[in-house]
Design an enzyme around this catalytic site. Structure first.
Site, PDB file in Angstrom:
ATOM      1  N   TYR A 107     -14.564  -4.566   2.585  1.00 34.60           N
ATOM      2  CA  TYR A 107     -13.201  -5.004   2.273  1.00 34.60           C
ATOM      3  C   TYR A 107     -13.131  -6.503   2.541  1.00 34.60           C
ATOM      4  O   TYR A 107     -13.438  -6.959   3.643  1.00 34.60           O
ATOM      5  CB  TYR A 107     -12.149  -4.273   3.127  1.00 34.60           C
ATOM      6  CG  TYR A 107     -10.760  -4.814   2.864  1.00 34.60           C
ATOM      7  CD1 TYR A 107     -10.021  -4.371   1.779  1.00 34.60           C
ATOM      8  CD2 TYR A 107     -10.218  -5.805   3.669  1.00 34.60           C
ATOM      9  CE1 TYR A 107      -8.771  -4.898   1.497  1.00 34.60           C
ATOM     10  CE2 TYR A 107      -8.962  -6.335   3.396  1.00 34.60           C
ATOM     11  CZ  TYR A 107      -8.251  -5.878   2.315  1.00 34.60           C
ATOM     12  OH  TYR A 107      -7.012  -6.406   2.037  1.00 34.60           O
ATOM     13  N   TYR A 124       0.818  -1.219   0.000  1.00 36.41           N
ATOM     14  CA  TYR A 124       0.000   0.000   0.000  1.00 36.41           C
ATOM     15  C   TYR A 124       0.853   1.270   0.000  1.00 36.41           C
ATOM     16  O   TYR A 124       0.502   2.254   0.649  1.00 36.41           O
ATOM     17  CB  TYR A 124      -0.940   0.042   1.219  1.00 36.41           C
ATOM     18  CG  TYR A 124      -1.827  -1.178   1.369  1.00 36.41           C
ATOM     19  CD1 TYR A 124      -2.726  -1.539   0.368  1.00 36.41           C
ATOM     20  CD2 TYR A 124      -1.769  -1.955   2.520  1.00 36.41           C
ATOM     21  CE1 TYR A 124      -3.540  -2.648   0.512  1.00 36.41           C
ATOM     22  CE2 TYR A 124      -2.581  -3.074   2.673  1.00 36.41           C
ATOM     23  CZ  TYR A 124      -3.465  -3.412   1.662  1.00 36.41           C
ATOM     24  OH  TYR A 124      -4.267  -4.499   1.814  1.00 36.41           O
ATOM     25  N   LYS A 140      -6.557 -13.820  10.127  1.00 32.44           N
ATOM     26  CA  LYS A 140      -5.865 -12.908  11.055  1.00 32.44           C
ATOM     27  C   LYS A 140      -5.555 -13.513  12.432  1.00 32.44           C
ATOM     28  O   LYS A 140      -4.518 -14.132  12.587  1.00 32.44           O
ATOM     29  CB  LYS A 140      -6.652 -11.602  11.158  1.00 32.44           C
ATOM     30  CG  LYS A 140      -6.627 -10.831   9.842  1.00 32.44           C
ATOM     31  CD  LYS A 140      -6.912  -9.359   9.977  1.00 32.44           C
ATOM     32  CE  LYS A 140      -6.460  -8.606   8.755  1.00 32.44           C
ATOM     33  NZ  LYS A 140      -7.507  -8.321   7.765  1.00 32.44           N
ATOM     34  N   ASP A 155     -17.610 -12.868   6.533  1.00 27.57           N
ATOM     35  CA  ASP A 155     -16.158 -12.717   6.506  1.00 27.57           C
ATOM     36  C   ASP A 155     -15.752 -12.173   7.872  1.00 27.57           C
ATOM     37  O   ASP A 155     -15.800 -10.967   8.108  1.00 27.57           O
ATOM     38  CB  ASP A 155     -15.756 -11.770   5.370  1.00 27.57           C
ATOM     39  CG  ASP A 155     -14.261 -11.471   5.362  1.00 27.57           C
ATOM     40  OD1 ASP A 155     -13.554 -11.930   6.279  1.00 27.57           O
ATOM     41  OD2 ASP A 155     -13.812 -10.754   4.448  1.00 27.57           O
TER      42      ASP A 155
HETATM   43  C1  LIG Z   1      -7.540  -8.642   6.297  1.00 24.05           C
HETATM   44  C2  LIG Z   1      -8.823  -9.060   5.756  1.00 24.05           C
HETATM   45  C3  LIG Z   1      -8.918  -9.980   4.688  1.00 24.05           C
HETATM   46  C4  LIG Z   1      -7.708 -10.485   3.952  1.00 24.05           C
HETATM   47  O1  LIG Z   1      -6.886 -11.278   4.734  1.00 24.05           O
HETATM   48  P1  LIG Z   1      -5.360 -11.509   4.261  1.00 24.05           P
HETATM   49  O2  LIG Z   1      -4.842 -12.522   5.219  1.00 24.05           O
HETATM   50  O3  LIG Z   1      -4.681 -10.176   4.361  1.00 24.05           O
HETATM   51  O4  LIG Z   1      -5.396 -11.997   2.853  1.00 24.05           O
HETATM   52  C5  LIG Z   1     -10.179 -10.386   4.287  1.00 24.05           C
HETATM   53  N1  LIG Z   1     -11.291  -9.917   4.894  1.00 24.05           N
HETATM   54  C6  LIG Z   1     -11.246  -9.046   5.911  1.00 24.05           C
HETATM   55  C7  LIG Z   1     -12.511  -8.600   6.546  1.00 24.05           C
HETATM   56  C8  LIG Z   1     -10.019  -8.571   6.370  1.00 24.05           C
HETATM   57  O5  LIG Z   1      -9.979  -7.668   7.355  1.00 24.05           O
END
Ligand SMILES: *Cc1c(COP(=O)(O)O)cnc(C)c1O
Length: 401
Positions: free
Chosen positions: A133, A6, A250, A223
């Site tokens: 996102y 970024y 994460k 997600d």
């Molecule tokens: C960080 C994130 C992702 C992507 O995860 P990566 O391990 O960076 O590929 C997908 N969805 C959400 C909501 C996120 O915060």
């Protein structure tokens, strides 16, 4: 040379070089910093955690990795059993991958193929939220609505296969009524939209989403890569409203190694379960189910349970509320709080220029973006450390009149 994320490399200020990390602290040559970002929201147990270190060390002496194609092993079996028992409802089938973005891709592929397997090939559209996102890979980017990714709209004309709606029940009802025959899934970051600006919305929206998905036979995907493991003040938002597919990443490994999981319920799994090889899920990341990642993830979940992390998060939320009460500045549009997350949104992003260095000098690592200054601290933070983080955020506005 490293190409940093970024960043416009030409104008980038050099990143801080970390030489050690322990608990909530990152160490540079000359400073000790509380990590208010938890290394992109993942390091919930803090750095150099003895039990997590031990989990990895003991596994590495066994083996670090074997592929899941044709092979299996104890760490991945243990983790999948643990998740099956620990996650709500009938979210029982774990598909592992190496990052959140890939796990999102898998969830979208699952939803599409679920209907293709039933012969419903017209369901090509995905419903998603404005300001969403879901990661940086291509389909994840397409279902996302981050302004930094709008160049793909320009490159491809429009997002033909995605419809974005605001978090308003009436807009959602309307789009379901008009497009239900073409939709295969509705993907959301439940309650808290992270990278889209720490936007928070009400559970009533998700309850209605569940009803509409049931009514029209559309799959609901949560997600929870960012929101999972307590960040919203709920263990998982899926504890409140049950999705058909849950994506975790994460904090899954306590931030030790990149790993993620797409968890399907029985209905979705049964949609693939067949004599027909064409109905199988054709996906298989090289490092899925990595033994080090699974070992540390298992231990991380055990810690979360045994050390009652939900009460730690409750305490963080209470202290944050108390410390932020009455805080106001005319440059601030809104202060938002939910569970272990606080965000100060300013009207003009220039107001945050220089804050990262200011925070550094005050012993805090922060990474504001666009109009948002925020903290998502490791859950092991103590009261005094948390106050230091919040005071630093407030001090920026007091010092710069
Ligand atoms: C960080 C994130 C992702 C992507 O995860 P990566 O391990 O960076 O590929 C997908 N969805 C959400 C909501 C996120 O915060």
């Amino acid at each position: 040379m490293i190409w940093y994320p970024y960043q416009q490399m030409k104008t980038m200020k050099m990143p801080y070089k970390i030489i050690d990390a322990n608990g909530v602290y990152l160490y540079t040559e000359d400073q000790k910093l509380i990590d208010s970002v938890s290394s992109w929201w993942s390091v919930i147990h803090g750095y150099k955690h003895l039990a997590l270190n031990e989990a990895i060390k003991s596994q590495v002496d066994n083996f670090a990795h074997v592929m899941l194609g044709g092979l299996t092993h104890e760490p991945v079996l243990k983790l999948s059993e643990k998740l099956q028992q620990w996650l709500p409802g009938d979210l029982d089938y774990c598909f592992f991958s190496d990052s959140g973005s890939v796990a999102v891709e898998v969830s979208l592929k699952m939803a599409l193929q679920y209907f293709v397997n039933r012969g419903e090939t017209q369901r090509t559209k995905v419903l998603a939220l404005k300001h969403a996102y879901h990661g940086d890979t291509f389909k994840a980017m397409e279902v996302g609505d981050d302004e930094d990714y709008h160049f793909i709209l320009e490159a491809f004309g429009e997002k033909k296969h995605v419809i974005h709606i605001p978090t308003e029940i009436s807009a959602m009802e309307e789009v379901f009524a008009n497009y239900h025959e073409q939709l295969n899934c509705f993907i959301v970051e439940p309650l808290l939209q992270g990278a889209g600006g720490m936007r928070m919305y009400d559970i009533s929206f998700l309850k209605r989403a569940r009803e509409l998905c049931d009514q029209y036979g559309i799959l609901l995907i949560f997600d929870e890569v960012a929101t999972g493991f307590g960040r919203t003040g709920n263990r998982f938002v899926a504890d409140l409203v049950l999705p058909d597919i849950l994506v975790l990443g994460k904090a899954l490994t306590g931030g030790y190694i990149g790993h993620a999981v797409t968890v399907a319920n029985h209905k979705v799994y049964d949609g693939f379960y067949s004599e027909d090889p064409n109905k199988a899920l054709m996906h298989g990341p090289t490092f899925m189910g990595n033994a080090l990642a699974c070992s540390v993830a298992y231990k991380a979940i055990e810690l979360f349970e045994q050390e009652d992390y939900m009460s730690k998060i409750q305490k963080i939320a209470e202290i944050t509320r108390r410390e932020m009460e009455g805080f106001f500045d005319p440059r601030i549009k809104e202060v938002r709080m939910m569970g272990g997350c606080v965000c100060i949104e300013v009207y003009d992003s220039n107001v945050l220029n220089g804050f990262q260095q200011f925070a550094y000098e005050h012993g805090v690592f922060s990474r504001p973006f666009l109009n948002y200054m925020y903290a998502m601290v490791p859950y092991i933070i103590n009261e005094q450390q948390l106050i230091q983080v919040l005071d630093t955020m407030k001090a920026w506005f007091k010092c710069r009149k």
